[in-house]
Design a protein around this motif. Structure first.
Motif, PDB file in Angstrom:
ATOM      1  N   SER A  13      51.645  22.402 -65.524  1.00  0.00           N
ATOM      2  CA  SER A  13      51.404  22.418 -64.079  1.00  0.00           C
ATOM      3  C   SER A  13      49.955  22.072 -63.755  1.00  0.00           C
ATOM      4  O   SER A  13      49.692  21.259 -62.863  1.00  0.00           O
ATOM      5  CB  SER A  13      51.739  23.790 -63.500  1.00  0.00           C
ATOM      6  OG  SER A  13      53.069  24.122 -63.721  1.00  0.00           O
ATOM      7  N   GLY A  61      55.719  15.203 -65.192  1.00  0.00           N
ATOM      8  CA  GLY A  61      56.731  15.643 -64.230  1.00  0.00           C
ATOM      9  C   GLY A  61      58.060  15.925 -64.897  1.00  0.00           C
ATOM     10  O   GLY A  61      58.744  16.916 -64.588  1.00  0.00           O
ATOM     11  N   THR A  62      58.433  15.072 -65.854  1.00  0.00           N
ATOM     12  CA  THR A  62      59.677  15.282 -66.592  1.00  0.00           C
ATOM     13  C   THR A  62      59.608  16.543 -67.441  1.00  0.00           C
ATOM     14  O   THR A  62      60.545  17.350 -67.466  1.00  0.00           O
ATOM     15  CB  THR A  62      59.976  14.062 -67.489  1.00  0.00           C
ATOM     16  OG1 THR A  62      59.998  12.891 -66.669  1.00  0.00           O
ATOM     17  CG2 THR A  62      61.291  14.216 -68.209  1.00  0.00           C
ATOM     18  N   PHE A  64      57.742  19.102 -66.855  1.00  0.00           N
ATOM     19  CA  PHE A  64      57.750  20.220 -65.915  1.00  0.00           C
ATOM     20  C   PHE A  64      59.181  20.599 -65.525  1.00  0.00           C
ATOM     21  O   PHE A  64      59.545  21.771 -65.533  1.00  0.00           O
ATOM     22  CB  PHE A  64      56.934  19.850 -64.672  1.00  0.00           C
ATOM     23  CG  PHE A  64      56.903  20.914 -63.626  1.00  0.00           C
ATOM     24  CD1 PHE A  64      56.010  21.962 -63.715  1.00  0.00           C
ATOM     25  CD2 PHE A  64      57.779  20.880 -62.543  1.00  0.00           C
ATOM     26  CE1 PHE A  64      55.980  22.956 -62.751  1.00  0.00           C
ATOM     27  CE2 PHE A  64      57.756  21.861 -61.582  1.00  0.00           C
ATOM     28  CZ  PHE A  64      56.847  22.911 -61.690  1.00  0.00           C
ATOM     29  N   VAL A  65      59.995  19.609 -65.200  1.00  0.00           N
ATOM     30  CA  VAL A  65      61.379  19.875 -64.799  1.00  0.00           C
ATOM     31  C   VAL A  65      62.169  20.470 -65.961  1.00  0.00           C
ATOM     32  O   VAL A  65      62.913  21.447 -65.788  1.00  0.00           O
ATOM     33  CB  VAL A  65      62.045  18.585 -64.270  1.00  0.00           C
ATOM     34  CG1 VAL A  65      63.537  18.773 -64.085  1.00  0.00           C
ATOM     35  CG2 VAL A  65      61.406  18.161 -62.965  1.00  0.00           C
ATOM     36  N   VAL A  66      61.999  19.916 -67.157  1.00  0.00           N
ATOM     37  CA  VAL A  66      62.720  20.428 -68.325  1.00  0.00           C
ATOM     38  C   VAL A  66      62.311  21.868 -68.625  1.00  0.00           C
ATOM     39  O   VAL A  66      63.166  22.724 -68.883  1.00  0.00           O
ATOM     40  CB  VAL A  66      62.491  19.508 -69.543  1.00  0.00           C
ATOM     41  CG1 VAL A  66      63.013  20.145 -70.815  1.00  0.00           C
ATOM     42  CG2 VAL A  66      63.140  18.163 -69.315  1.00  0.00           C
ATOM     43  N   THR A  68      61.138  24.036 -66.545  1.00  0.00           N
ATOM     44  CA  THR A  68      61.662  24.888 -65.480  1.00  0.00           C
ATOM     45  C   THR A  68      63.131  25.218 -65.727  1.00  0.00           C
ATOM     46  O   THR A  68      63.556  26.366 -65.554  1.00  0.00           O
ATOM     47  CB  THR A  68      61.494  24.190 -64.119  1.00  0.00           C
ATOM     48  OG1 THR A  68      60.119  23.860 -63.930  1.00  0.00           O
ATOM     49  CG2 THR A  68      61.947  25.083 -62.988  1.00  0.00           C
ATOM     50  N   ILE A  69      63.900  24.236 -66.165  1.00  0.00           N
ATOM     51  CA  ILE A  69      65.315  24.474 -66.475  1.00  0.00           C
ATOM     52  C   ILE A  69      65.448  25.410 -67.677  1.00  0.00           C
ATOM     53  O   ILE A  69      66.282  26.324 -67.675  1.00  0.00           O
ATOM     54  CB  ILE A  69      66.043  23.137 -66.716  1.00  0.00           C
ATOM     55  CG1 ILE A  69      66.116  22.354 -65.400  1.00  0.00           C
ATOM     56  CG2 ILE A  69      67.438  23.363 -67.291  1.00  0.00           C
ATOM     57  CD1 ILE A  69      66.583  20.938 -65.551  1.00  0.00           C
ATOM     58  N   GLU A  72      64.680  28.923 -66.543  1.00  0.00           N
ATOM     59  CA  GLU A  72      65.811  29.451 -65.776  1.00  0.00           C
ATOM     60  C   GLU A  72      66.932  29.897 -66.703  1.00  0.00           C
ATOM     61  O   GLU A  72      67.545  30.946 -66.494  1.00  0.00           O
ATOM     62  CB  GLU A  72      66.306  28.407 -64.786  1.00  0.00           C
ATOM     63  CG  GLU A  72      67.421  28.887 -63.886  1.00  0.00           C
ATOM     64  CD  GLU A  72      67.015  30.029 -62.971  1.00  0.00           C
ATOM     65  OE1 GLU A  72      67.889  30.846 -62.634  1.00  0.00           O
ATOM     66  OE2 GLU A  72      65.836  30.102 -62.606  1.00  0.00           O
TER      67      GLU A  72
END
Length: 77
Positions: A13, A61-62, A64-66, A68-69, A72
């Motif tokens: 981040s 960005g990719t 970051f999304v991975v 985050t998943i 979760e």
């Protein structure tokens, strides 16, 4: 595992914020008067350091999304 993923997410981040802030601005005063038509039709490929920053932004960005998943998933299981 959760703590490691969270630490990586925080690092990614901060790096993403730095990379986005370091990118040069593509606006100028004339584009507000012409509606940006020059930028739309006169688009040039980024080269050198600017191209590197664009690729790094996409990669971060990719990631970051991975992450985050993954976080979760770790929270729910």
């Amino acid at each position: 595992m959760y703590d490691i993923a969270l630490a990586f997410l925080i690092v990614v981040s901060v790096l993403l914020i730095i990379v986005v802030a370091a990118q040069p601005s593509k606006t100028n005063a004339a584009s507000s008067l012409s509606g940006g038509a020059e930028q739309l039709f006169g688009k040039q490929k980024a080269r050198g350091f600017e191209a590197f920053l664009i690729r790094l932004t996409i990669i971060l960005g990719t990631v970051f999304v991975v992450l985050t998943i993954v976080l979760e998933y770790l929270i729910n299981h």
